[in-house]
Design an enzyme around this catalytic site. Structure first.
Site, PDB file in Angstrom:
ATOM      1  N   GLU A 154       0.940  -1.267  -0.198  1.00  0.00           N
ATOM      2  CA  GLU A 154       0.122  -0.062   0.027  1.00  0.00           C
ATOM      3  C   GLU A 154       0.873   1.175   0.140  1.00  0.00           C
ATOM      4  OE1 GLU A 154      -3.376   0.388  -0.376  1.00  0.00           O
ATOM      5  OE2 GLU A 154      -2.386   2.481  -0.674  1.00  0.00           O
ATOM      6  N   LYS A 214       7.963  -1.574  -2.317  1.00  0.00           N
ATOM      7  CA  LYS A 214       7.367  -0.948  -1.140  1.00  0.00           C
ATOM      8  C   LYS A 214       8.592  -0.169  -0.371  1.00  0.00           C
ATOM      9  CE  LYS A 214       4.886   1.274   1.912  1.00  0.00           C
ATOM     10  NZ  LYS A 214       4.320   2.317   1.606  1.00  0.00           N
ATOM     11  N   CYS A 270       5.983   4.587   9.120  1.00  0.00           N
ATOM     12  CA  CYS A 270       6.413   3.901   7.842  1.00  0.00           C
ATOM     13  C   CYS A 270       8.135   4.179   7.651  1.00  0.00           C
ATOM     14  CB  CYS A 270       5.609   4.228   6.593  1.00  0.00           C
ATOM     15  SG  CYS A 270       4.084   3.571   6.922  1.00  0.00           S
TER      16      CYS A 270
HETATM   17  N1  LIG Z   1      -0.100   3.807   8.029  1.00  0.00           N
HETATM   18  C1  LIG Z   1       0.362   4.171   6.908  1.00  0.00           C
HETATM   19  O1  LIG Z   1       0.302   5.396   6.261  1.00  0.00           O
HETATM   20  C2  LIG Z   1       0.770   3.065   5.870  1.00  0.00           C
HETATM   21  C3  LIG Z   1       0.972   3.093   4.581  1.00  0.00           C
HETATM   22  C4  LIG Z   1       1.284   1.996   3.870  1.00  0.00           C
HETATM   23  C5  LIG Z   1       1.819   0.905   4.368  1.00  0.00           C
HETATM   24  N2  LIG Z   1       1.459   0.639   5.737  1.00  0.00           N
HETATM   25  C6  LIG Z   1       1.767  -0.528   6.353  1.00  0.00           C
HETATM   26  O2  LIG Z   1       0.454  -1.182   6.438  1.00  0.00           O
HETATM   27  C7  LIG Z   1       0.623  -2.012   7.705  1.00  0.00           C
HETATM   28  C8  LIG Z   1      -0.392  -1.606   8.650  1.00  0.00           C
HETATM   29  O3  LIG Z   1      -0.150  -0.229   9.103  1.00  0.00           O
HETATM   30  P1  LIG Z   1      -1.243   0.626   9.930  1.00  0.00           P
HETATM   31  O4  LIG Z   1      -0.569   2.015  10.322  1.00  0.00           O
HETATM   32  O5  LIG Z   1      -2.625   0.397   9.250  1.00  0.00           O
HETATM   33  O6  LIG Z   1      -1.209  -0.191  11.530  1.00  0.00           O
HETATM   34  P2  LIG Z   1      -2.278  -0.052  12.586  1.00  0.00           P
HETATM   35  O7  LIG Z   1      -1.246  -0.096  13.987  1.00  0.00           O
HETATM   36  O8  LIG Z   1      -2.759   1.283  12.319  1.00  0.00           O
HETATM   37  O9  LIG Z   1      -3.461  -1.190  12.310  1.00  0.00           O
HETATM   38  C9  LIG Z   1      -3.018  -2.452  12.439  1.00  0.00           C
HETATM   39  C10 LIG Z   1      -4.278  -3.047  13.097  1.00  0.00           C
HETATM   40  O10 LIG Z   1      -3.956  -4.592  12.993  1.00  0.00           O
HETATM   41  C11 LIG Z   1      -4.584  -5.109  14.126  1.00  0.00           C
HETATM   42  N3  LIG Z   1      -4.419  -6.461  14.311  1.00  0.00           N
HETATM   43  C12 LIG Z   1      -3.100  -6.829  14.825  1.00  0.00           C
HETATM   44  N4  LIG Z   1      -3.019  -8.448  14.913  1.00  0.00           N
HETATM   45  C13 LIG Z   1      -4.202  -8.715  14.291  1.00  0.00           C
HETATM   46  C14 LIG Z   1      -4.996 -10.141  13.835  1.00  0.00           C
HETATM   47  N5  LIG Z   1      -4.157 -11.085  14.212  1.00  0.00           N
HETATM   48  N6  LIG Z   1      -6.130 -10.169  13.510  1.00  0.00           N
HETATM   49  C15 LIG Z   1      -6.612  -8.999  13.040  1.00  0.00           C
HETATM   50  N7  LIG Z   1      -6.225  -7.546  13.316  1.00  0.00           N
HETATM   51  C16 LIG Z   1      -4.987  -7.653  13.834  1.00  0.00           C
HETATM   52  C17 LIG Z   1      -4.391  -4.226  15.241  1.00  0.00           C
HETATM   53  O11 LIG Z   1      -5.067  -4.427  16.458  1.00  0.00           O
HETATM   54  C18 LIG Z   1      -4.509  -2.859  14.610  1.00  0.00           C
HETATM   55  O12 LIG Z   1      -6.122  -2.188  14.776  1.00  0.00           O
HETATM   56  C19 LIG Z   1       2.037  -1.865   8.400  1.00  0.00           C
HETATM   57  O13 LIG Z   1       2.935  -2.878   7.668  1.00  0.00           O
HETATM   58  C20 LIG Z   1       2.504  -0.612   7.687  1.00  0.00           C
HETATM   59  O14 LIG Z   1       4.073  -0.599   7.420  1.00  0.00           O
HETATM   60  C21 LIG Z   1       1.171   1.747   6.427  1.00  0.00           C
END
Ligand SMILES: NC(=O)c1ccc[n+]([C@@H]2O[C@H](COP(=O)([O-])OP(=O)(O)OC[C@H]3O[C@@H](n4cnc5c(N)ncnc54)[C@H](O)[C@@H]3O)[C@@H](O)[C@H]2O)c1
Length: 457
Positions: A154, A214, A270
């Protein structure tokens, strides 16, 4: 199409809501009951412009559901997106425990063909690990069911996530060339077809290259920032204006204007962790990514640049000094404070004896939460923090103003009011929002990042 999103955080919630907006039937799973309760009560657990309306509209239409029921989530989606966190492990590598736990659950409960999509940012080779875990679960149930693991990283930006997801620059999808991989490719093509109507935005590649893309993107962007920050520090010494330099080089189409802003360092969930994780991946192959090591080191130093400028001006002991801080979130339009430069500045100011009044349009609640973690060893210092209701309120009686986040609301303040509210008109501008020559004209003692040309003139 029937879609399951595992992990309803920044990426998962935006992905789920936007795919529902396109007419898909989306089931969002999270292990965090609090988050699911907020969403089911019609609320939204994060600040992200435009997201609340999309969530509300699609929940009301019955296309977007939130639950902690793992078995139901696996049963629901033909496509299972894994969008859980991949925080840094102690050694800087990406911690895959949440990704693999999600994969294990899929293997445990699936009863038919599934496309498992790694949307979390995961190191090269993770799809193989996900595949192995699912296969292990299936074999422990003595089941042989077809599935395919796809990489679809993403690229959305927090603060503009809905817009980015709905109008992506590119969609990167890595599939393997097995028959299950072909089946997965067809489903992914169908799912993303609405995004490709105007022109084809999808880049199809092998799984490992997609995973790598990514990290390469984030590492490049972080590199540009640290490069400009390092030059800005030199500009301060030689008496050049880094903002003029930025325009001068950005006009070269080979360089371009984006991501060339000097400031007080990058933060967020990130860049810091992805740069580290890529370095760790290289180390596993006995390689050193020297550029990225420097990018990280420069950024860690840069987060201290405002604190250093303040102590140069006011002395190392800040007892009795009071500072206003504008901006706490790691960037505008989000309440995310993961690795935010504001946390480093507040640490420096409070530990040096200062008191502070802080203002952020949306991150105050999050700030209260993370500062408790940052000051677990000295909670008494937090009594020196006042949370202001608006930018001007924060200035009252402060020795100086420090700007850490470039919220739009800070761009054109009433400088007469700013000057009369501060004890003395001193501004440390960590995001180069103001023109140093204008600041000099109106009698503000101004410290930008790499903009001391006028001081030298
Ligand atoms: N935040 C950004 O801008 C962004 C952009 C691109 C990619 N990413 C990537 O996307 C991924 C997620 O990032 P985020 O910022 O959304 O994280 P986040 O911490 O906001 O959300 C992750 C969610 O996953 C849940 N979770 C954990 N284990 C779980 C399981 N086994 N089953 C169900 N839910 C579970 C957590 O409770 C949490 O709500 C990461 O790898 C990050 O590097 C983030």
């Amino acid at each position: 199409m029937k879609i399951t999103i595992i992990g309803t955080g920044y990426v998962g919630l935006v992905t789920g809501a936007c795919l529902a907006e396109l007419g898909n039937d989306v089931f969002c799973l999270d292990v965090d009951q609090r988050k699911i309760d907020i969403l089911n009560a019609g609320g939204i657990p994060i600040h992200e412009p435009g997201l609340e309306e999309v969530v509300r509209r699609n929940s009301a239409a019955g296309r977007l559901k939130f639950s902690t029921n793992v078995e139901a989530s696996v049963a629901h989606g033909d496509i299972q997106f894994i969008a859980v966190g991949t925080p840094p492990d102690e050694d800087g590598s990406a911690d895959l425990q949440y990704v693999l736990a999600a994969a294990r659950n899929i293997g445990k409960y699936m009863t038919g063909f599934k496309v498992v999509v790694d949307k979390s940012t995961v190191p090269v080779g993770t799809a193989d690990k996900v595949r192995t875990v699912i296969a292990q679960e299936l074999s422990s149930r003595q089941h042989e069911l077809p599935f395919s693991v796809v990489s679809n990283p993403e690229f959305l930006k927090e603060g503009a996530a809905v817009e980015d997801f709905m109008r992506p620059d590119r969609i990167v999808i890595g599939c393997d060339s097995t028959s299950e991989g072909e089946r997965a490719r067809d489903l992914m093509r169908k799912l993303y077809a609405p995004f490709n109507r105007n022109h084809e935005r999808t880049y199809w590649m092998d799984v490992r290259s997609a995973e790598f893309t990514k990290y390469a993107a984030n590492a490049m962007l972080a590199t540009r920032i640290s490069f400009m920050n390092e030059l800005a520090n030199l500009a301060d010494h030689v008496g050049a204006d880094i903002d003029a330099v930025r325009h001068g080089i950005g006009s070269d189409p080979r360089i371009g204007h984006s991501f060339l802003y000097a400031g007080c360092g990058y933060g967020g969930s990130c860049f810091p962790k992805d740069v580290q994780a890529l370095e760790r991946t290289a180390q596993e192959y006995s390689l050193n990514l020297q550029i990225l090591q420097a990018v990280e080191a420069v950024n860690n130093q840069q987060k201290q640049v405002l604190g250093n400028k303040i102590t140069q001006r006011f002395g190392k002991n800040l007892t009795g000094r009071h500072f206003a801080v504008w901006g706490l979130a790691f960037k505008p339009n989000t309440d995310d404070m993961r690795a935010a430069p504001s946390r480093v500045l507040l640490g420096e100011l409070l530990r040096a004896g200062a008191t502070v009044a802080v203002y952020d349009p949306v991150a105050i609640d999050e700030a209260k939460r993370v500062l408790e973690l940052d000051f677990y060893d000295a909670p008494e210092l937090l009594t020196a923090v006042r949370y202001a209701n608006n930018p001007m309120d924060a200035l009252d009686g402060a020795d100086a103003l420090a700007i850490v986040t470039e919220w739009k609301a800070f761009r054109s303040p009433d400088f007469d009011k700013v000057k009369s509210s501060l004890k003395q008109p001193v501004i440390f501008d960590g995001r180069n929002l103001y023109d140093p020559s204008v600041m000099r004209e109106i009698g503000v003692e101004y410290y930008g990042i790499g903009r001391s040309v006028l001081a030298k003139a």
